[in-house]
Design a protein around this motif. Structure first.
Motif, PDB file in Angstrom:
ATOM      1  N   VAL A 186       0.867  -1.183   0.000  1.00  0.00           N
ATOM      2  CA  VAL A 186       0.000   0.000   0.000  1.00  0.00           C
ATOM      3  C   VAL A 186       0.907   1.236   0.000  1.00  0.00           C
ATOM      4  O   VAL A 186       2.031   1.189   0.483  1.00  0.00           O
ATOM      5  CB  VAL A 186      -0.969   0.056   1.206  1.00  0.00           C
ATOM      6  N   CYS A 187       0.420   2.303  -0.577  1.00  0.00           N
ATOM      7  CA  CYS A 187       1.223   3.519  -0.666  1.00  0.00           C
ATOM      8  C   CYS A 187       0.317   4.734  -0.539  1.00  0.00           C
ATOM      9  O   CYS A 187      -0.897   4.601  -0.415  1.00  0.00           O
ATOM     10  CB  CYS A 187       2.017   3.540  -1.975  1.00  0.00           C
ATOM     11  N   ARG A 188       0.917   5.906  -0.616  1.00  0.00           N
ATOM     12  CA  ARG A 188       0.150   7.147  -0.440  1.00  0.00           C
ATOM     13  C   ARG A 188      -0.962   7.279  -1.476  1.00  0.00           C
ATOM     14  O   ARG A 188      -2.016   7.843  -1.201  1.00  0.00           O
ATOM     15  CB  ARG A 188       1.074   8.371  -0.531  1.00  0.00           C
ATOM     16  N   GLY A 197      -5.015  -2.034  -4.799  1.00  0.00           N
ATOM     17  CA  GLY A 197      -3.894  -2.946  -5.024  1.00  0.00           C
ATOM     18  C   GLY A 197      -3.258  -2.817  -6.391  1.00  0.00           C
ATOM     19  O   GLY A 197      -3.712  -3.422  -7.351  1.00  0.00           O
ATOM     20  N   HIS A 198      -2.173  -1.999  -6.473  1.00  0.00           N
ATOM     21  CA  HIS A 198      -1.438  -1.880  -7.734  1.00  0.00           C
ATOM     22  C   HIS A 198       0.031  -2.266  -7.565  1.00  0.00           C
ATOM     23  O   HIS A 198       0.841  -2.034  -8.439  1.00  0.00           O
ATOM     24  CB  HIS A 198      -1.581  -0.462  -8.301  1.00  0.00           C
ATOM     25  N   GLU A 199       0.361  -2.861  -6.389  1.00  0.00           N
ATOM     26  CA  GLU A 199       1.753  -3.285  -6.139  1.00  0.00           C
ATOM     27  C   GLU A 199       1.693  -4.674  -5.512  1.00  0.00           C
ATOM     28  O   GLU A 199       1.584  -4.786  -4.298  1.00  0.00           O
ATOM     29  CB  GLU A 199       2.429  -2.353  -5.120  1.00  0.00           C
ATOM     30  N   TRP A 200       1.738  -5.731  -6.319  1.00  0.00           N
ATOM     31  CA  TRP A 200       1.543  -7.046  -5.722  1.00  0.00           C
ATOM     32  C   TRP A 200       2.283  -8.128  -6.507  1.00  0.00           C
ATOM     33  O   TRP A 200       2.696  -7.943  -7.641  1.00  0.00           O
ATOM     34  CB  TRP A 200       0.050  -7.380  -5.640  1.00  0.00           C
ATOM     35  N   VAL A 235       8.090  -4.814  -7.323  1.00  0.00           N
ATOM     36  CA  VAL A 235       8.426  -4.565  -8.740  1.00  0.00           C
ATOM     37  C   VAL A 235       7.713  -3.313  -9.251  1.00  0.00           C
ATOM     38  O   VAL A 235       8.280  -2.546 -10.030  1.00  0.00           O
ATOM     39  CB  VAL A 235       8.110  -5.803  -9.615  1.00  0.00           C
ATOM     40  N   GLU A 236       6.482  -3.089  -8.800  1.00  0.00           N
ATOM     41  CA  GLU A 236       5.737  -1.932  -9.317  1.00  0.00           C
ATOM     42  C   GLU A 236       6.426  -0.602  -8.963  1.00  0.00           C
ATOM     43  O   GLU A 236       6.811   0.143  -9.873  1.00  0.00           O
ATOM     44  CB  GLU A 236       4.279  -1.955  -8.842  1.00  0.00           C
ATOM     45  N   PRO A 237       6.616  -0.295  -7.664  1.00  0.00           N
ATOM     46  CA  PRO A 237       7.300   0.979  -7.391  1.00  0.00           C
ATOM     47  C   PRO A 237       8.725   1.018  -7.962  1.00  0.00           C
ATOM     48  O   PRO A 237       9.194   2.071  -8.371  1.00  0.00           O
ATOM     49  CB  PRO A 237       7.295   1.072  -5.853  1.00  0.00           C
TER      50      PRO A 237
HETATM   51 ZN   LIG Z   1       1.761   2.741  -5.179  1.00  0.00          ZN
END
Ligand SMILES: [Zn+2]
Ligand SMILES: [Zn+2]
Length: 339
Positions: A38-40, A62-65, A147-149
């Motif tokens: 999770v992020c800002r 959920g965009h970083e998994w 991997v996403e960030p």
């Molecule tokens: Zn993010």
């Protein structure tokens, strides 16, 4: 059959819902997420602060998994249930002129898991097979969840073109700043300095190769490359002021919509500056990031500091907002490493 999903029903309302299990279409796969960061941005989605053109409520976050394939559609080749993988969350059309040129991050059609499509904060997520990248058996799902960030950072660094021996300043001590400091080492800079806000981040910064952690100063006019990773106008100005004549600046943070920036206009030309800004990641940058993680060249999971079960999402969001203690990547643990 049902699955859990962390759903923002509308701005301000979030809960874990039981939703019907997913079935893959011919070109799709169903993945069981292991970890979901999770992020800002998730906080901004919850608060309704993201430009409505980029969001569709109700939305599953959920965009970083990372995860494991559960089922594949009839036309899917080269992917099998049980394969451990990550998947690009930006869904480019593949047909427009930008996609054809490789600039998939600025595709004419914006679709992204966790924003306009269901994301990975769920027991199942549905993804077009063309966006799935397999992991090596030696790659940990925890590293892969970043991997996403990392792809966002890698794409920006590639645009900025670090040079071996560069003196690098990272402005910002959050996850993106930490990953920028970590990944810029792939270009062998002579020294990485971080200008942060919270001394509690100094140890984590050191663990990703930061030689000097400062909370003020930043030595204006001395760096070859400055990386802005805060996303406020003031940090943009600090970054631009930090580089030497002929220096380069790359802007990674996204300032609030409408925020303007005042700069001495002559300075940009007088100082022969190169300023780049970067949005998201391209498919190619994502692929290179997966290769780096699969080859064991980077282990971004080292900046993970908090893990919570899906049901404890409120604690994850509280940790994200907390001004106390060391904070690296915060993750929801959904299926975990053994699944
Ligand atoms: Zn993010
Ligand atoms: Zn396109």
């Amino acid at each position: 059959m049902t699955r859990r999903a962390l759903v923002v029903e509308k701005p301000g309302t979030i809960r874990v819902r039981q939703l019907p299990a997913l079935e893959p279409g011919p070109d799709e796969v169903i993945i069981r997420p292991a970890y979901c960061g999770v992020c800002r941005t998730d906080l901004e989605l919850l608060r309704g602060e993201i430009d409505p053109a980029y969001v569709r409520y109700p939305l599953t976050l959920g965009h970083e998994w990372s995860g494991t394939i559960e089922a594949v559609g009839a036309d899917v080749e080269a992917l099998l249930p049980g394969d451990r993988c990550v998947a690009e969350c930006i869904v480019p059309c593949g047909r427009c002129s930008f996609c054809k040129a490789g600039d998939t991050n600025v595709c004419e059609i914006y679709e992204e898991l966790g924003f306009t499509r269901e994301g990975g904060a769920s027991d199942q997520v549905l993804v077009p097979a063309r966006l799935v990248h397999k992991l090596e058996p030696s790659t940990s799902l925890l590293d892969a969840a970043l991997v996403e960030p990392c792809s966002v950072v890698l794409r920006a660094l590639e645009k900025a073109g670090p040079k071996s021996g560069d003196r690098v300043l990272v402005v910002g001590d959050g996850t993106i700043g930490l990953l920028a400091a970590y990944l810029v080492s792939l270009w062998s800079p002579s020294e990485v300095t971080m200008l942060g806000r919270r001394p509690e981040q100094a140890q984590l910064a050191k663990s990703v190769g930061v030689a000097a952690f400062e909370t003020s100063g930043g030595n204006p006019g001395t760096f070859d490359l400055a990386i802005e990773a805060v996303g406020v106008a003031e940090a943009v100005a600090t970054s631009i002021g930090a580089v030497r004549r002929g220096g380069r600046v790359v802007l990674l943070g996204l300032p609030p919509a409408g925020q303007t920036l005042e700069l001495p206009a002559d300075m940009l030309v007088n100082n022969d500056l190169t300023i780049a800004a970067s949005f998201g990641y391209t498919s190619a940058a994502w692929g290179r990031m997966v290769d780096l993680v699969n080859a064991g060249r980077v282990q971004p999971g080292r900046i993970a500091t908090h893990r919570f079960p899906l049901e404890a999402f409120a604690k994850a969001f509280a940790a994200l907002e907390s001004l106390e203690g060391t904070r690296g990547k915060i993750l929801l643990e959904i299926a975990g490493e053994d699944h």
